[in-house]
Motif scaffolding. Sequence first.
Motif, PDB file in Angstrom:
ATOM      1  N   ASN A   1      64.414 -15.320  10.608  1.00 58.36           N
ATOM      2  CA  ASN A   1      65.080 -15.327   9.307  1.00 58.36           C
ATOM      3  C   ASN A   1      66.300 -14.430   9.285  1.00 58.36           C
ATOM      4  OD1 ASN A   1      63.780 -17.068   7.261  1.00 58.36           O
ATOM      5  ND2 ASN A   1      61.958 -16.001   7.998  1.00 58.36           N
TER       6      ASN A   1
ATOM      7  N   LYS B   1      69.105 -16.080  10.855  1.00 59.31           N
ATOM      8  CA  LYS B   1      69.749 -17.052   9.963  1.00 59.31           C
ATOM      9  C   LYS B   1      70.474 -16.367   8.813  1.00 59.31           C
ATOM     10  CE  LYS B   1      66.019 -19.874   9.813  1.00 59.31           C
ATOM     11  NZ  LYS B   1      65.172 -20.833   9.105  1.00 59.31           N
ATOM     12  N   GLU B   2      70.545 -15.057   8.903  1.00 51.73           N
ATOM     13  CA  GLU B   2      71.193 -14.226   7.887  1.00 51.73           C
ATOM     14  C   GLU B   2      70.478 -14.281   6.548  1.00 51.73           C
ATOM     15  OE1 GLU B   2      75.421 -14.072   7.714  1.00 51.73           O
ATOM     16  OE2 GLU B   2      75.622 -14.687   9.787  1.00 51.73           O
ATOM     17  N   ASN B   3      69.191 -14.563   6.604  1.00 53.59           N
ATOM     18  CA  ASN B   3      68.391 -14.403   5.395  1.00 53.59           C
ATOM     19  C   ASN B   3      67.958 -12.951   5.311  1.00 53.59           C
ATOM     20  OD1 ASN B   3      68.575 -17.110   4.985  1.00 53.59           O
ATOM     21  ND2 ASN B   3      66.580 -17.579   5.882  1.00 53.59           N
ATOM     22  N   SER B   4      67.788 -12.477   4.086  1.00 51.44           N
ATOM     23  CA  SER B   4      67.279 -11.114   3.949  1.00 51.44           C
ATOM     24  C   SER B   4      65.814 -11.180   3.546  1.00 51.44           C
ATOM     25  CB  SER B   4      68.101 -10.346   2.928  1.00 51.44           C
ATOM     26  OG  SER B   4      68.210 -11.094   1.750  1.00 51.44           O
TER      27      SER B   4
ATOM     28  N   ASP C   1      68.081  -6.437   5.640  1.00 50.57           N
ATOM     29  CA  ASP C   1      69.278  -7.219   5.352  1.00 50.57           C
ATOM     30  C   ASP C   1      70.122  -7.355   6.610  1.00 50.57           C
ATOM     31  OD1 ASP C   1      71.017  -8.686   3.943  1.00 50.57           O
ATOM     32  OD2 ASP C   1      71.902  -7.028   2.804  1.00 50.57           O
TER      33      ASP C   1
ATOM     34  N   ASP D   1      56.836 -15.325   0.451  1.00 48.03           N
ATOM     35  CA  ASP D   1      57.401 -16.309   1.387  1.00 48.03           C
ATOM     36  C   ASP D   1      56.892 -16.053   2.793  1.00 48.03           C
ATOM     37  OD1 ASP D   1      58.914 -17.448  -0.641  1.00 48.03           O
ATOM     38  OD2 ASP D   1      60.510 -15.964  -0.374  1.00 48.03           O
TER      39      ASP D   1
ATOM     40  N   ASN E   1      71.533 -17.165   3.797  1.00 43.57           N
ATOM     41  CA  ASN E   1      71.572 -16.119   2.800  1.00 43.57           C
ATOM     42  C   ASN E   1      70.502 -16.268   1.724  1.00 43.57           C
ATOM     43  OD1 ASN E   1      73.682 -14.781   4.009  1.00 43.57           O
ATOM     44  ND2 ASN E   1      75.197 -16.116   3.025  1.00 43.57           N
ATOM     45  N   GLU E   2      69.359 -16.744   2.154  1.00 46.21           N
ATOM     46  CA  GLU E   2      68.233 -16.739   1.227  1.00 46.21           C
ATOM     47  C   GLU E   2      67.647 -15.344   1.184  1.00 46.21           C
ATOM     48  OE1 GLU E   2      65.160 -19.869   1.580  1.00 46.21           O
ATOM     49  OE2 GLU E   2      66.685 -20.810   2.822  1.00 46.21           O
ATOM     50  N   ARG E   3      66.954 -15.115   0.123  1.00 52.54           N
ATOM     51  CA  ARG E   3      66.292 -13.813   0.025  1.00 52.54           C
ATOM     52  C   ARG E   3      64.795 -14.059  -0.017  1.00 52.54           C
ATOM     53  NH1 ARG E   3      68.433  -8.771  -3.184  1.00 52.54           N
ATOM     54  NH2 ARG E   3      66.565  -7.505  -3.195  1.00 52.54           N
ATOM     55  N   LEU E   4      64.132 -13.666   1.047  1.00 56.04           N
ATOM     56  CA  LEU E   4      62.696 -13.901   1.140  1.00 56.04           C
ATOM     57  C   LEU E   4      61.939 -12.695   0.605  1.00 56.04           C
ATOM     58  CD1 LEU E   4      62.485 -15.321   4.770  1.00 56.04           C
ATOM     59  CD2 LEU E   4      62.727 -16.599   2.661  1.00 56.04           C
TER      60      LEU E   4
END
Lengths: 508, 96
Positions: free
Chosen positions: B35, B38-41, B51, A9, A2-5
């Motif tokens: 990403n 990996k559930e990154n937004s 998202d 990045d 749940n990082e926000r790139l």
Amino acid sequence: MNERLNLQDLVDILSRKKDISKKDAERFLRELFALIVEVVAQKQLIKIKNFGTFKLVVINARKSVDINTKEDIEIPAHYKLTFTPDKHLRDSVNKPFAHFESVLLNDGVVFPELEISDSSNEDRNNVKDDNIKAVENKENKEKKKSTNPLVLGLTSLSSIFKSKKSTTKKGATENNEEDNQQTLLQSNHKNNELMKDNEIDDTLLPEELTNAEDEKVFNAPKISGAISEAVEAMENLSDDEHLQEKDENENNESNKNVESMEEDYENWKEEEEKKRIEEAEERKRFEEWKIKQRELMNSEESIESDEDMSEMVTENKSKKRGIFLYFLALLFLILLVLILIFSARNKRSAPEQNLTEQTQSVNDEEGYDDNKAEQTVTNANKEESVPEDNDQNQSVISDDNEIISTPPLVKENDKGNVNAVDKDDLPMTIYLKRGETLRLLSEKYYGNRTFWVYIYEENKNVITNPNGLYVGMKLVIPSKAKYGIDANNTESLRKAKQLENELYSQFR
Amino acid sequence: MTNQELITELSKRLDILPEEVSDILETTVEIFVKNLTKENSVNIQGFGFFDVKRKSQRISVNPISQQRYLTPPKISVAFKSGNTVKEILKKLTIDE
């Protein structure tokens, strides 16, 4: 997680991966997104391989309310940029849930709250499972007989009576009696409802229905009293020879199931207990050691001036540390030995359990056949009352006894699917790990997810609900031959699918 | 615009070989996929926001046969366009 790139990045990662300067990477990314916007603004769609499609869609004008002024306003029709992920992206994102499939819901399936299974519940579930097994054995029997609610009431009472009997044997009466009383009330209540609606009964109460079917045949004439007389009828039932035999069969089975389950649980509990004790001991030792260390430190500080003393102290310290290390090593050894013993024991018990289960099912079936045979014979007796029939009766019984005493392999020969010797290690016992599901296990061992139903079948006595497994659960993966599992055979697959649907309708 | 056309257009604008563009584009997509898995937004300023949403199971009904299905839970990618894009799109006239 749940990082926000952001773009920066992405630039960093890209430049690192492709070994290009950050400037180039940024230029590339900016150009890419600018181009996408440009193309889209020309009302074209743009497709990026393995990623997805960017497209404009028209949003029609709609009415809304201004949040500040609370006036009615109209949002004019406009375009919106949408993104449809490509199959590759969609699948890889959805990977954790990929093994789910959409399932057809049968009529009358209501969504119950998730089952909360406490110990008293499990016993009942077991009985239920047995009955379901019995149902499967009598698949060919007609199901749509007009059901007499009175008979139903009695049989449900008798089933309660059975479960009562088995529970008293186990010695865990209190909870179960409460449970039984509840079910008694329920069943009485149900009877009233059943008078009005027999159809619902078909779906909701399969166990009682089938009981009614096979018991009604010879009990119907006896049952003339009202429900309030059911207690008497219960005694009648227990007097009834055939029923008693059947009772005993079922009791044996459920008892065995419960016993094996309890055994498992006990083993597990013991293990846990030991581990906990050891951990506590270790912690205690560590605490003691820490205290000693602190004392030593203090003493060191106070006697710093005296060199001889400090030397002695350090010597002492190192000695103590040595002792502690020795202790640690010992502990570790003990742990290792324990683990080895446990794994060995489990391996040994696994095939045994398998065998008993098989014999159980065979006994069950035989018991049923036995009943039927005797029943016909006794009927014949009643009608003709010829002494020769008695001999016949006896011979029949002795025959049956012989069959019961023979090992389960004979039964399988009868069926025609002889157990071929497995090249794999199946059947084998495993312990459920985190993240494993029956479907995944089935894919791992049989090459198709649909065959999870057989793993469930094999472990029915442990799994009360296939949707509710716990980590560390002891499961037996049956051999392929036992259920005729073949991932390349459409017939075998179809059978599994059918069974799967039945289970779905049962548990949802 | 297809993937190939996109690559040619980009190589023209950036003045690099199409093969290189294709290579970099693939890596970019890979980064996105990795990403998002990996559930990154991922937020691209001015363009939009990628998202990952978890959707719970639901019952869907086939409108023709009236059969009810239990649709399993899933994780899906959601995209929300950014303000800059929205402004640009507002200026477009709608033609049907």
